[in-house]
Design a protein around this motif. Structure first.
Motif, mmCIF file in Angstrom:
data_model
loop_
_atom_site.group_PDB
_atom_site.id
_atom_site.type_symbol
_atom_site.label_atom_id
_atom_site.label_comp_id
_atom_site.label_asym_id
_atom_site.label_seq_id
_atom_site.Cartn_x
_atom_site.Cartn_y
_atom_site.Cartn_z
ATOM 1 N N UNK A 106 0.767 -1.237 0.000
ATOM 2 C CA UNK A 106 0.000 0.000 0.000
ATOM 3 C C UNK A 106 0.803 1.295 0.000
ATOM 4 N N UNK A 107 2.088 1.224 0.214
ATOM 5 C CA UNK A 107 2.908 2.429 0.299
ATOM 6 C C UNK A 107 3.250 2.928 -1.102
ATOM 7 N N UNK A 108 2.806 4.145 -1.436
ATOM 8 C CA UNK A 108 3.134 4.703 -2.749
ATOM 9 C C UNK A 108 4.290 5.690 -2.672
ATOM 10 N N UNK A 109 4.623 6.168 -1.474
ATOM 11 C CA UNK A 109 5.753 7.070 -1.307
ATOM 12 C C UNK A 109 6.454 6.751 0.005
ATOM 13 N N UNK A 110 7.759 6.559 -0.066
ATOM 14 C CA UNK A 110 8.561 6.368 1.142
ATOM 15 C C UNK A 110 9.951 6.953 0.909
ATOM 16 N N UNK A 111 10.294 7.917 1.698
ATOM 17 C CA UNK A 111 11.666 8.407 1.758
ATOM 18 C C UNK A 111 11.982 8.621 3.228
ATOM 19 N N UNK A 112 13.231 8.428 3.595
ATOM 20 C CA UNK A 112 13.605 8.620 4.995
ATOM 21 C C UNK A 112 14.996 9.215 5.091
ATOM 22 N N UNK A 113 15.167 10.035 6.099
ATOM 23 C CA UNK A 113 16.473 10.587 6.442
ATOM 24 C C UNK A 113 16.769 10.162 7.867
ATOM 25 N N UNK A 114 17.907 9.527 8.060
ATOM 26 C CA UNK A 114 18.323 9.096 9.387
ATOM 27 C C UNK A 114 19.014 10.281 10.063
ATOM 28 N N UNK A 115 18.348 10.843 11.053
ATOM 29 C CA UNK A 115 18.841 12.034 11.734
ATOM 30 C C UNK A 115 19.753 11.707 12.913
ATOM 31 N N UNK A 116 19.532 10.548 13.531
ATOM 32 C CA UNK A 116 20.308 10.159 14.713
ATOM 33 C C UNK A 116 20.387 8.653 14.751
ATOM 34 N N UNK A 117 21.563 8.132 15.104
ATOM 35 C CA UNK A 117 21.734 6.696 15.274
ATOM 36 C C UNK A 117 22.812 6.459 16.309
ATOM 37 N N UNK A 118 22.540 5.574 17.254
ATOM 38 C CA UNK A 118 23.536 5.192 18.252
ATOM 39 C C UNK A 118 23.364 3.718 18.572
ATOM 40 N N UNK A 119 24.484 3.051 18.842
ATOM 41 C CA UNK A 119 24.446 1.661 19.273
ATOM 42 C C UNK A 119 25.359 1.506 20.470
ATOM 43 N N UNK A 120 24.837 0.850 21.491
ATOM 44 C CA UNK A 120 25.606 0.511 22.686
ATOM 45 C C UNK A 120 25.386 -0.971 22.939
ATOM 46 N N UNK A 121 26.391 -1.779 22.619
ATOM 47 C CA UNK A 121 26.223 -3.225 22.742
ATOM 48 C C UNK A 121 25.140 -3.697 21.789
ATOM 49 N N UNK A 122 24.120 -4.333 22.344
ATOM 50 C CA UNK A 122 23.038 -4.841 21.489
ATOM 51 C C UNK A 122 21.832 -3.894 21.437
ATOM 52 N N UNK A 123 21.975 -2.681 21.963
ATOM 53 C CA UNK A 123 20.877 -1.713 21.979
ATOM 54 C C UNK A 123 21.112 -0.625 20.934
ATOM 55 N N UNK A 124 20.039 -0.275 20.242
ATOM 56 C CA UNK A 124 20.080 0.717 19.171
ATOM 57 C C UNK A 124 19.045 1.791 19.468
ATOM 58 N N UNK A 125 19.380 3.033 19.157
ATOM 59 C CA UNK A 125 18.427 4.142 19.220
ATOM 60 C C UNK A 125 18.570 4.927 17.921
ATOM 61 N N UNK A 126 17.432 5.366 17.371
ATOM 62 C CA UNK A 126 17.472 6.089 16.106
ATOM 63 C C UNK A 126 16.307 7.057 15.999
ATOM 64 N N UNK A 127 16.528 8.079 15.186
ATOM 65 C CA UNK A 127 15.475 9.044 14.849
ATOM 66 C C UNK A 127 15.506 9.234 13.346
ATOM 67 N N UNK A 128 14.351 9.061 12.714
ATOM 68 C CA UNK A 128 14.223 9.248 11.275
ATOM 69 C C UNK A 128 13.144 10.291 10.987
#
Length: 126
Positions: free
Chosen positions: A63-85
């Motif tokens: 159903x998605x006709x438009x998808x674009x993303x910008x990764x604004x923030x990404x961090x990884x500590x061990x097996x944990x990830x945090x992100x902002x798109x």
């Protein structure tokens, strides 16, 4: 046991492939990137397990006709990830909406997403 290193490019590719691609391949995509023990909590109470994730990937890809993303923030500590798109998302007959996604996750030893928390809201930035 060491945690697998996920790069920002790996993460962005994972998110982008949720929305783009052939819906027929939704299960194989999920099996290659999501743990069978997957559980995702969305702010507001929605909860998704592995089978639900397969269904959502198929739905989005259909159903998605438009998808674009910008990764604004990404961090990884061990097996944990945090992100902002920041994303532009168009589903079905709906107009394209600019959204902000906050995402936190844990990956297992194989680098597959296992536990995730997500909040998606209309983007209010510039």
């Amino acid at each position: 046991m060491s945690s697998p290193k996920i790069t920002p490019e790996d993460f962005k590719s994972f998110i982008d492939q949720i929305f783009t691609g052939d819906s027929v391949d939704a299960r194989s995509f999920a099996e290659s990137s999501i743990s069978p023990n997957y559980i995702r909590f969305m702010a507001g109470g929605d909860e998704t397990n592995f089978e639900g994730a397969v269904g959502k990937v198929a739905f989005f890809r259909t159903n998605c006709h438009t998808w674009t993303s910008d990764l604004e923030f990404f961090a990884q500590d061990g097996n944990k990830i945090a992100a902002r798109l920041i994303c532009s998302l168009g589903m079905g007959d709906e107009p394209v909406k600019k959204m902000e996604m906050m995402f936190m996750a844990e990956v297992n030893e194989e680098g597959k997403y296992e536990a995730a928390w997500e909040q998606i809201a209309p983007w209010v930035g510039k």
